[in-house]
Motif scaffolding. Sequence first.
Motif, short mmCIF file in Angstrom:
data_model
loop_
_atom_site.label_atom_id
_atom_site.label_comp_id
_atom_site.label_asym_id
_atom_site.label_seq_id
_atom_site.Cartn_x
_atom_site.Cartn_y
_atom_site.Cartn_z
N MET A 81 56.47 -4.89 -23.06
CA MET A 81 57.08 -6.19 -23.37
C MET A 81 56.69 -6.67 -24.76
SD MET A 81 59.08 -6.81 -21.01
CE MET A 81 59.57 -8.44 -21.50
N MET A 82 55.46 -6.40 -25.18
CA MET A 82 55.04 -6.81 -26.52
C MET A 82 55.83 -6.02 -27.57
SD MET A 82 51.20 -6.95 -27.91
CE MET A 82 50.75 -7.79 -29.38
N PHE A 83 56.03 -4.74 -27.34
CA PHE A 83 56.82 -3.89 -28.24
C PHE A 83 58.23 -4.43 -28.37
CE2 PHE A 83 59.72 -0.27 -28.58
CZ PHE A 83 59.29 0.29 -29.77
N LEU A 84 58.86 -4.75 -27.26
CA LEU A 84 60.23 -5.25 -27.29
C LEU A 84 60.32 -6.63 -27.92
CD1 LEU A 84 61.45 -4.07 -23.78
CD2 LEU A 84 62.04 -3.11 -26.01
N SER B 123 62.47 -7.54 -31.24
CA SER B 123 63.53 -8.55 -31.13
C SER B 123 63.32 -9.66 -32.15
CB SER B 123 63.61 -9.10 -29.72
OG SER B 123 62.46 -9.86 -29.41
N ILE B 124 62.08 -10.00 -32.45
CA ILE B 124 61.80 -10.99 -33.49
C ILE B 124 62.25 -10.47 -34.84
CG2 ILE B 124 59.94 -12.12 -34.78
CD1 ILE B 124 58.44 -12.33 -32.10
N LEU B 125 61.90 -9.23 -35.15
CA LEU B 125 62.27 -8.66 -36.45
C LEU B 125 63.78 -8.49 -36.59
CD1 LEU B 125 59.50 -5.99 -37.03
CD2 LEU B 125 59.77 -8.19 -38.15
N LEU B 126 64.46 -8.14 -35.52
CA LEU B 126 65.90 -7.92 -35.60
C LEU B 126 66.70 -9.22 -35.54
CD1 LEU B 126 66.27 -4.70 -33.46
CD2 LEU B 126 66.44 -4.93 -35.94
N SER B 127 66.08 -10.32 -35.17
CA SER B 127 66.80 -11.59 -35.16
C SER B 127 66.87 -12.21 -36.56
CB SER B 127 66.15 -12.56 -34.19
OG SER B 127 64.87 -12.94 -34.66
N ILE B 128 66.01 -11.80 -37.45
CA ILE B 128 65.98 -12.37 -38.80
C ILE B 128 67.28 -12.10 -39.57
CG2 ILE B 128 64.80 -12.27 -41.04
CD1 ILE B 128 62.20 -11.91 -39.47
N LEU C 3 58.07 -9.60 -44.62
CA LEU C 3 57.06 -10.66 -44.53
C LEU C 3 56.65 -10.92 -43.08
CD1 LEU C 3 58.34 -13.21 -47.18
CD2 LEU C 3 56.27 -11.82 -47.28
N CYS C 4 57.60 -10.91 -42.18
CA CYS C 4 57.30 -11.12 -40.77
C CYS C 4 56.48 -9.96 -40.22
CB CYS C 4 58.59 -11.29 -39.99
SG CYS C 4 58.32 -11.65 -38.25
N ALA C 5 56.81 -8.73 -40.60
CA ALA C 5 56.05 -7.56 -40.14
C ALA C 5 54.62 -7.60 -40.67
CB ALA C 5 56.75 -6.29 -40.58
N VAL C 6 54.45 -7.98 -41.94
CA VAL C 6 53.10 -8.09 -42.51
C VAL C 6 52.31 -9.17 -41.78
CG1 VAL C 6 51.83 -8.79 -44.58
CG2 VAL C 6 53.73 -7.19 -44.76
N PHE C 7 52.94 -10.29 -41.48
CA PHE C 7 52.27 -11.35 -40.73
C PHE C 7 51.84 -10.85 -39.35
CE2 PHE C 7 52.63 -14.79 -37.60
CZ PHE C 7 51.65 -15.64 -38.09
N LEU C 8 52.71 -10.15 -38.66
CA LEU C 8 52.38 -9.65 -37.33
C LEU C 8 51.27 -8.60 -37.38
CD1 LEU C 8 55.95 -9.37 -35.80
CD2 LEU C 8 54.20 -11.04 -35.23
N ILE C 9 51.26 -7.77 -38.41
CA ILE C 9 50.22 -6.76 -38.55
C ILE C 9 48.87 -7.41 -38.86
CG2 ILE C 9 49.42 -4.86 -40.03
CD1 ILE C 9 52.40 -4.01 -40.22
#
Length: 62
Positions: free
Chosen positions: A2-5, A9-14, A50-56
């Motif tokens: 669920m965390m993976f999905l 989904s957050i990244l693809l909604s941008i 930017l969102c991916a860097v924040f999540l990492i």
Amino acid sequence: TMMFLTIYSILLSIPTIVAGFYGENVALPLANKSYSWIITIVIAILLMILCAVFLIRKDWWK
């Protein structure tokens, strides 16, 4: 799983949100130029990075 999905989904909604602004009936900067879709794609990719860097950095993306 669920965390993976959720992360994807957050990244693809941008890109949907960014492209949705150009579908509105408002005067946006550079909306009437021939290269406006390239700018839209670049903005969406930058926001996704930017969102991916924040999540990492928050250790939410493993």
